[in-house]
Design a protein around this motif. Structure first.
Motif, PDB file in Angstrom:
ATOM      1  N   VAL A 220       0.776  -1.150   0.215  1.00  0.00           N
ATOM      2  CA  VAL A 220      -0.009  -0.068   0.020  1.00  0.00           C
ATOM      3  C   VAL A 220       0.756   1.525   0.014  1.00  0.00           C
ATOM      4  O   VAL A 220       2.082   1.196   0.388  1.00  0.00           O
ATOM      5  CB  VAL A 220      -1.020   0.252   1.136  1.00  0.00           C
ATOM      6  CG1 VAL A 220      -1.785  -0.889   1.152  1.00  0.00           C
ATOM      7  CG2 VAL A 220      -0.194   0.118   2.555  1.00  0.00           C
ATOM      8  N   LEU A 221       0.295   2.416  -0.305  1.00  0.00           N
ATOM      9  CA  LEU A 221       0.641   3.611  -0.098  1.00  0.00           C
ATOM     10  C   LEU A 221       0.537   4.527   1.187  1.00  0.00           C
ATOM     11  O   LEU A 221       1.420   5.266   1.822  1.00  0.00           O
ATOM     12  CB  LEU A 221       0.603   4.507  -1.165  1.00  0.00           C
ATOM     13  CG  LEU A 221       1.390   4.329  -2.805  1.00  0.00           C
ATOM     14  CD1 LEU A 221       0.642   4.749  -3.714  1.00  0.00           C
ATOM     15  CD2 LEU A 221       2.860   4.583  -2.706  1.00  0.00           C
ATOM     16  N   GLU A 222      -0.840   4.433   1.401  1.00  0.00           N
ATOM     17  CA  GLU A 222      -1.125   5.178   2.519  1.00  0.00           C
ATOM     18  C   GLU A 222      -0.574   4.834   4.123  1.00  0.00           C
ATOM     19  O   GLU A 222      -0.943   3.536   4.236  1.00  0.00           O
ATOM     20  CB  GLU A 222      -2.659   5.422   2.480  1.00  0.00           C
ATOM     21  CG  GLU A 222      -3.242   6.209   1.427  1.00  0.00           C
ATOM     22  CD  GLU A 222      -4.563   6.376   1.640  1.00  0.00           C
ATOM     23  OE1 GLU A 222      -5.128   6.026   2.361  1.00  0.00           O
ATOM     24  OE2 GLU A 222      -5.194   6.955   0.404  1.00  0.00           O
ATOM     25  N   ASP A 223      -0.372   5.663   4.719  1.00  0.00           N
ATOM     26  CA  ASP A 223       0.325   5.283   6.156  1.00  0.00           C
ATOM     27  C   ASP A 223      -1.010   4.710   6.879  1.00  0.00           C
ATOM     28  O   ASP A 223      -0.647   3.821   7.806  1.00  0.00           O
ATOM     29  CB  ASP A 223       1.000   6.433   6.600  1.00  0.00           C
ATOM     30  CG  ASP A 223       2.211   6.891   6.055  1.00  0.00           C
ATOM     31  OD1 ASP A 223       2.578   6.238   5.323  1.00  0.00           O
ATOM     32  OD2 ASP A 223       2.769   7.988   6.320  1.00  0.00           O
ATOM     33  N   GLU A 224      -1.886   5.310   6.788  1.00  0.00           N
ATOM     34  CA  GLU A 224      -2.976   4.989   7.745  1.00  0.00           C
ATOM     35  C   GLU A 224      -3.623   3.442   7.314  1.00  0.00           C
ATOM     36  O   GLU A 224      -4.015   2.667   8.368  1.00  0.00           O
ATOM     37  CB  GLU A 224      -4.408   6.231   7.679  1.00  0.00           C
ATOM     38  CG  GLU A 224      -5.498   5.587   8.615  1.00  0.00           C
ATOM     39  CD  GLU A 224      -6.553   4.592   8.002  1.00  0.00           C
ATOM     40  OE1 GLU A 224      -7.197   4.078   8.716  1.00  0.00           O
ATOM     41  OE2 GLU A 224      -6.470   4.677   6.848  1.00  0.00           O
ATOM     42  N   LEU A 225      -3.574   3.359   6.161  1.00  0.00           N
ATOM     43  CA  LEU A 225      -3.919   2.056   5.809  1.00  0.00           C
ATOM     44  C   LEU A 225      -2.961   0.825   6.220  1.00  0.00           C
ATOM     45  O   LEU A 225      -3.039  -0.299   6.578  1.00  0.00           O
ATOM     46  CB  LEU A 225      -4.386   1.762   4.152  1.00  0.00           C
ATOM     47  CG  LEU A 225      -4.739   0.663   3.644  1.00  0.00           C
ATOM     48  CD1 LEU A 225      -6.158   0.336   4.054  1.00  0.00           C
ATOM     49  CD2 LEU A 225      -5.026   0.758   1.960  1.00  0.00           C
ATOM     50  N   ALA A 226      -1.557   1.262   6.106  1.00  0.00           N
ATOM     51  CA  ALA A 226      -0.803   0.475   6.397  1.00  0.00           C
ATOM     52  C   ALA A 226      -0.866   0.245   8.022  1.00  0.00           C
ATOM     53  O   ALA A 226      -0.497  -1.003   8.317  1.00  0.00           O
ATOM     54  CB  ALA A 226       0.722   1.185   6.176  1.00  0.00           C
ATOM     55  N   ASP A 227      -0.972   1.019   8.753  1.00  0.00           N
ATOM     56  CA  ASP A 227      -1.077   0.917  10.175  1.00  0.00           C
ATOM     57  C   ASP A 227      -2.018   0.032  10.509  1.00  0.00           C
ATOM     58  O   ASP A 227      -2.177  -1.053  11.286  1.00  0.00           O
ATOM     59  CB  ASP A 227      -1.459   2.209  10.791  1.00  0.00           C
ATOM     60  CG  ASP A 227      -0.179   3.118  11.189  1.00  0.00           C
ATOM     61  OD1 ASP A 227       1.026   2.839  10.841  1.00  0.00           O
ATOM     62  OD2 ASP A 227      -0.456   4.460  11.176  1.00  0.00           O
ATOM     63  N   ARG A 228      -3.343  -0.078   9.689  1.00  0.00           N
ATOM     64  CA  ARG A 228      -4.456  -1.036   9.926  1.00  0.00           C
ATOM     65  C   ARG A 228      -3.977  -2.405   9.330  1.00  0.00           C
ATOM     66  O   ARG A 228      -4.147  -3.365  10.002  1.00  0.00           O
ATOM     67  CB  ARG A 228      -5.526  -0.543   9.279  1.00  0.00           C
ATOM     68  CG  ARG A 228      -6.324   0.696   9.715  1.00  0.00           C
ATOM     69  CD  ARG A 228      -7.251   1.283   8.584  1.00  0.00           C
ATOM     70  NE  ARG A 228      -8.421   0.293   8.689  1.00  0.00           N
ATOM     71  CZ  ARG A 228      -9.569   0.195   7.596  1.00  0.00           C
ATOM     72  NH1 ARG A 228      -9.593   1.338   6.789  1.00  0.00           N
ATOM     73  NH2 ARG A 228     -10.639  -0.514   7.669  1.00  0.00           N
ATOM     74  N   LEU A 229      -3.046  -2.645   8.643  1.00  0.00           N
ATOM     75  CA  LEU A 229      -2.885  -3.891   7.938  1.00  0.00           C
ATOM     76  C   LEU A 229      -1.623  -4.486   8.724  1.00  0.00           C
ATOM     77  O   LEU A 229      -1.832  -5.677   9.072  1.00  0.00           O
ATOM     78  CB  LEU A 229      -2.373  -3.945   6.429  1.00  0.00           C
ATOM     79  CG  LEU A 229      -3.431  -3.726   5.479  1.00  0.00           C
ATOM     80  CD1 LEU A 229      -2.907  -3.449   4.152  1.00  0.00           C
ATOM     81  CD2 LEU A 229      -4.118  -4.828   5.434  1.00  0.00           C
ATOM     82  N   GLN A 230      -0.822  -3.311   9.411  1.00  0.00           N
ATOM     83  CA  GLN A 230       0.023  -4.275  10.402  1.00  0.00           C
ATOM     84  C   GLN A 230      -0.601  -4.595  11.601  1.00  0.00           C
ATOM     85  O   GLN A 230       0.074  -5.617  12.031  1.00  0.00           O
ATOM     86  CB  GLN A 230       1.168  -3.012  10.790  1.00  0.00           C
ATOM     87  CG  GLN A 230       2.196  -3.269  11.836  1.00  0.00           C
ATOM     88  CD  GLN A 230       3.095  -4.595  11.356  1.00  0.00           C
ATOM     89  OE1 GLN A 230       3.424  -4.653  10.231  1.00  0.00           O
ATOM     90  NE2 GLN A 230       3.257  -5.543  12.329  1.00  0.00           N
ATOM     91  N   PHE A 231      -1.871  -4.095  12.053  1.00  0.00           N
ATOM     92  CA  PHE A 231      -2.407  -4.492  13.254  1.00  0.00           C
ATOM     93  C   PHE A 231      -3.038  -5.643  12.988  1.00  0.00           C
ATOM     94  O   PHE A 231      -2.953  -6.799  13.818  1.00  0.00           O
ATOM     95  CB  PHE A 231      -3.595  -3.477  13.504  1.00  0.00           C
ATOM     96  CG  PHE A 231      -4.065  -3.744  14.768  1.00  0.00           C
ATOM     97  CD1 PHE A 231      -3.713  -3.453  16.181  1.00  0.00           C
ATOM     98  CD2 PHE A 231      -5.330  -4.503  14.546  1.00  0.00           C
ATOM     99  CE1 PHE A 231      -4.637  -4.152  17.219  1.00  0.00           C
ATOM    100  CE2 PHE A 231      -6.257  -4.966  15.729  1.00  0.00           C
ATOM    101  CZ  PHE A 231      -5.681  -4.512  16.986  1.00  0.00           C
ATOM    102  N   ILE A 232      -3.572  -6.081  11.754  1.00  0.00           N
ATOM    103  CA  ILE A 232      -4.545  -7.169  11.497  1.00  0.00           C
ATOM    104  C   ILE A 232      -3.153  -8.141  11.334  1.00  0.00           C
ATOM    105  O   ILE A 232      -3.529  -9.509  11.678  1.00  0.00           O
ATOM    106  CB  ILE A 232      -4.978  -6.859  10.173  1.00  0.00           C
ATOM    107  CG1 ILE A 232      -6.346  -6.138  10.126  1.00  0.00           C
ATOM    108  CG2 ILE A 232      -5.491  -8.495   9.383  1.00  0.00           C
ATOM    109  CD1 ILE A 232      -7.051  -5.667   8.886  1.00  0.00           C
ATOM    110  N   LEU A 233      -2.071  -7.825  10.484  1.00  0.00           N
ATOM    111  CA  LEU A 233      -0.963  -9.031  10.303  1.00  0.00           C
ATOM    112  C   LEU A 233      -0.675  -9.608  11.827  1.00  0.00           C
ATOM    113  O   LEU A 233      -0.553 -10.676  12.141  1.00  0.00           O
ATOM    114  CB  LEU A 233       0.270  -8.340   9.662  1.00  0.00           C
ATOM    115  CG  LEU A 233       1.403  -9.138   9.398  1.00  0.00           C
ATOM    116  CD1 LEU A 233       2.147  -8.772   8.134  1.00  0.00           C
ATOM    117  CD2 LEU A 233       2.408  -9.114  10.562  1.00  0.00           C
TER     118      LEU A 233
END
Length: 389
Positions: A220-233
């Motif tokens: 992804v490019l967006e930091d906010e979306l990345a934070d959500r995916l890192q939490f899910i991971l």
């Protein structure tokens, strides 16, 4: 002498494939990323650590792969998973009960199985449309639409979606555009540059390229979306082991070279099959008669080695599959070796027959994944397998 091992988007794809996201080992200077075979990390003191606490959340070997593929896709964040389906399942955790997802009707059968047999039970709703026509995507949008899920080229009918048009529709609806880029790879297609929000891969396929690991990866490019995916991971834990990450990272180093050969072989095999079988039996975006050939030239920089043959009857398909020798009858694709399979009963075996037929998939079709062998040997193998058909 100073050497730069971190790369940026000004570098070419081959330079990024070899160097991006990696540095020589700080202890030994080893040029290859080490295998960090650890489940946990020692804290320097209470409340102080080096960015690593528990290997489910982060592992240095896995991080190198994540950074590498993100650089290839032109992304800023990458997330590796234990399989392609583990990756997709984790992506779907971005949504909640009542959310609506528009899906291409010819997605991989495992994607359909996940959505229809599992995720519907949790209140997600899915509408399957022929995404070759952007208007059909727009017509399927509802107030609850949160994502448009695309695969282009599709598996196995090799249909293309105009990514820029689809992403524009999703953006106006306030929905994410999620693209499975497994077939094209970042070497031939960069969906983020066309407006996608999330791009994902089964790294089992071309990214690894050697048929010796299972994995998935999203960028992804967006930091906010990345934070959500890192939490899910971290929370869901569908992560790969470090050795699988290392195998995939080894694969990316030769990805540009391999994709060039897959593409050359695909074009050669496609041209030969066109002459041998005719336009109505060969489905390959690299051929001028393909209805989306011009779109392929516009949004892809190569056509790749994937194609489908319509041999019309299951008896013809069976004869073909029993006769091939260089092509191996097997699940999967994207390895250095050439593979073939029967999508109706294999990759799409879990999709109801009436749905397969409605989308244009029949039991006489066989899918080819052209490897990097000598094109003349692939053609000779196909010539023998097609004798009398």
């Amino acid at each position: 002498m100073t050497r730069i091992f971190e790369t940026d988007l000004r570098d070419g794809p081959s330079t990024r494939a070899i160097h991006a996201g990696q540095r020589p080992d700080a202890v030994s200077g080893a040029i290859m990323t080490p295998l960090y075979l650890t489940s946990t990390y020692v804290h320097e003191e209470f409340g102080v650590h080096r960015g690593y606490e528990y290997a489910r959340g982060k592992n240095p070997t896995r991080e190198a792969l994540e950074r590498n593929v993100a650089a290839l896709e032109g992304a800023t964040h990458g997330f590796a998973f234990g399989s392609g389906m583990g990756c997709l399942t984790s992506l779907m955790m971005l949504f909640r009960s009542g959310d609506h997802v528009i899906v291409g009707e010819n997605v991989y059968g495992g994607t359909y199985r996940l959505f229809d047999k599992l995720l519907r039970q949790f209140g997600l709703t899915f509408t399957y449309v022929d995404t070759r026509d952007p208007q059909r995507i727009a017509d399927a949008v509802t107030a609850q639409t949160r994502a448009v899920m695309l695969e282009t080229p599709t598996n196995p009918l090799m249909r293309l979606t105009d990514l820029a048009a689809a992403a524009d529709i999703a953006r106006r609806a306030g929905a994410l555009t999620i693209v499975d880029n497994t077939f094209a790879t970042p070497i031939f297609q960069r969906p983020l540059e066309l407006g996608a929000d999330i791009v994902w891969h089964s790294t089992t396929k071309y990214i690894n390229g050697h048929s010796d690991m299972i994995g998935g990866l999203a960028v992804v490019l967006e930091d906010e979306l990345a934070d959500r995916l890192q939490f899910i991971l971290n929370a869901a834990g569908a992560v790969p082991g470090p050795f699988d990450a290392w195998l995939a990272l080894r694969g990316t180093k030769t990805l540009p070279l391999r994709m060039k050969q897959h593409d050359l072989n695909g074009r050669a095999v496609g041209a030969w099959l066109l002459e041998r079988l005719g336009e109505d039996r060969v489905i390959y975006p690299g051929l001028a008669h393909h209805p989306h050939h011009e779109l392929a030239k516009k949004q892809m920089s190569g056509f790749g080695g994937m194609m489908t043959l319509d041999l019309k009857t299951i008896d013809n398909a069976r004869k073909f599959l029993e006769r091939v020798r260089v092509f191996s009858l097997a699940e999967s694709l994207g390895g250095v070796e050439s593979l073939t399979n029967h999508p109706f009963s294999m990759t799409h075996g879990s999709v109801p027959a009436d749905i397969k037929i409605a989308m244009g998939l029949n039991d006489g079709m066989v899918r080819l994944s052209c490897g990097i062998e000598d094109a003349e040997d692939l053609i000779a193998d196909l010539d023998g397998a097609l004798e009398g058909i």
